[in-house]
Design an enzyme around this catalytic site. Structure first.
Site, PDB file in Angstrom:
ATOM      1  N   CYS A 105      -0.396   4.129   2.191  1.00 35.91           N
ATOM      2  CA  CYS A 105      -0.163   3.912   3.635  1.00 35.91           C
ATOM      3  C   CYS A 105       1.312   4.145   3.982  1.00 35.91           C
ATOM      4  O   CYS A 105       1.628   4.742   4.997  1.00 35.91           O
ATOM      5  CB  CYS A 105      -0.513   2.491   4.055  1.00 35.91           C
ATOM      6  SG  CYS A 105      -2.019   1.845   3.349  1.00 35.91           S
ATOM      7  N   ASP A 106       2.208   3.639   3.162  1.00 37.14           N
ATOM      8  CA  ASP A 106       3.609   3.541   3.588  1.00 37.14           C
ATOM      9  C   ASP A 106       4.597   4.386   2.784  1.00 37.14           C
ATOM     10  O   ASP A 106       5.770   4.472   3.153  1.00 37.14           O
ATOM     11  CB  ASP A 106       4.047   2.065   3.529  1.00 37.14           C
ATOM     12  CG  ASP A 106       3.215   1.208   4.486  1.00 37.14           C
ATOM     13  OD1 ASP A 106       2.849   1.728   5.556  1.00 37.14           O
ATOM     14  OD2 ASP A 106       2.931   0.045   4.163  1.00 37.14           O
ATOM     15  N   CYS A 108       0.834  -1.203   0.000  1.00 41.07           N
ATOM     16  CA  CYS A 108       0.000   0.000   0.000  1.00 41.07           C
ATOM     17  C   CYS A 108       0.869   1.254   0.000  1.00 41.07           C
ATOM     18  O   CYS A 108       1.410   1.656   1.034  1.00 41.07           O
ATOM     19  CB  CYS A 108      -0.930  -0.001   1.211  1.00 41.07           C
ATOM     20  SG  CYS A 108      -1.968   1.471   1.302  1.00 41.07           S
TER      21      CYS A 108
END
Ligand code: NDP
Length: 313
Positions: free
Chosen positions: A140-141, A137
């Site tokens: 997200c990261d 992701c």
């Protein structure tokens, strides 16, 4: 089975969508029962820091956040049970669900929050470094790798979207595509190919992600020439698609060609009255914890309204 043995709201799945549905349903006195599924807590259990969920100014570990979700749902009386639903029958007003142990549960409303699972390459090194530089992701990261070099594998719309997202944060995005063309839509392809700090490697497969504790490099192979090379990177993103966890609903609920449940626009209703879907199982577009939680809330409110409309107290 007597009326008081029929669960008012049964929630299948225990990610942010399932737990948020549980919090709302429990506070509305629907006495929800939740079956966690095979991976209690869902995809966030495989994440390290979550920094984009509102309310956690210094971030939180994915598993800790899911523990908080669980505590909050239980505080209001959610009956959280470990169990895997293996079969359903939604043909009557009272819906039936069977568990892996053979047990049969009856419920007036069902909230499906079984999520989707990211597809992985299947490399040993990918598993070892998951959460320590390997991620599925970018939204997200990606932030953890700003001003660094990263690699990304995949050639669909998700891969292109994530490569573009990463290109705004990272100095260089090495993008590995196994064919000599993208699967993504033309507009996404053009955007990727016109972005200076995305370098596309065609006919390329990933052999190994290198690093002891964190990712240091990746070894790739050109499928045509057989030539291998090592590229120093700090983050490795896998964007080769997701699989919604909907096998048990095939032939029962409407789904798209990839198996995502279809809900009505603006609410969480499926094609069967009293059955609602929330989170990634019905969303291939946003896939965020906070959007999953949002639709979980919607599903509980939809279930509550359904029960009121059907005079079920
Ligand atoms: P897709 O299934 O469309 O694409 C998967 C990509 O990963 C393909 O390029 C495929 O290669 C590649 N791949 C699969 N397995 C491997 C492997 N083992 N090794 C290397 N590469 C692999 O998935 P997406 O998640 O990209 O998209 C899913 C759906 O969601 C699509 O319909 C897409 O259009 C849609 N979507 C739309 C968006 C938008 O409109 N903004 C954003 C994101 C998704 P190959 O082509 O060789 O099979």
């Amino acid at each position: 089975m007597s009326d008081n043995q029929i669960v008012k709201t049964l929630i299948i799945g225990s990610g942010p969508a399932g737990y948020t549905a549980a919090i709302y349903a429990a506070r509305a006195n629907l006495k929800p029962v939740m079956y966690t599924g095979l991976e209690p807590g869902g995809q966030l259990m495989q994440t390290t820091d979550v920094e984009n969920y509102p309310g956690y100014p210094t971030g939180i570990l994915g598993p800790e956040m899911m523990e908080d979700f669980k505590k909050q749902a239980e505080r209001f009386g959610t009956d959280v049970r470990f169990g895997i639903v293996t079969k359903v029958d939604f043909s009557n007003t009272v819906k039936k669900v069977w568990l892996d142990g053979g047990e049969e549960i009856h419920a007036y409303t069902i909230i499906i929050a079984t999520g989707a699972s990211a597809k992985w390459l299947g490399l040993e090194s990918e598993k070892k470094l998951n959460g320590n530089g390997v991620s599925a992701c970018a939204v997200c990261d990606g932030f953890f790798f700003r001003n660094q070099e990263v690699a990304l594998v995949g050639g669909g719309d998700t891969a292109c979207e994530e490569a573009l997202y990463l290109s705004k944060l990272c100095t260089m995005v090495h993008m590995f595509v196994r064919k000599d063309h993208f699967r993504a839509s033309k507009i996404m392809q053009d955007r990727v190919l016109n972005t200076k700090n995305i370098k596309v490697y065609w006919h390329t497969e990933t052999k190994e992600i290198i690093g002891d504790i964190v990712v240091n490099a990746v070894r790739i192979k050109n499928i045509i020439t057989g030539e291998e090379q090592e590229i120093p990177i700090n983050g490795f993103f896998v964007a080769i698609g997701h699989k919604p966890n909907t096998d048990i609903f095939k032939g029962v609920l409407d789904m798209d060609e990839q198996g995502y449940l279809i809900t009505k626009t603006g609410n969480t209703k499926t094609n069967i009255a009293g059955v609602f879907a929330a989170g990634d199982v019905q969303d291939k577009n946003y896939r965020q914890a906070v959007t999953a939680a949002g639709t979980g809330c919607m599903a509980a409110l939809d279930a509550e309204r359904y029960l009121t409309e059907h005079d079920i107290h």
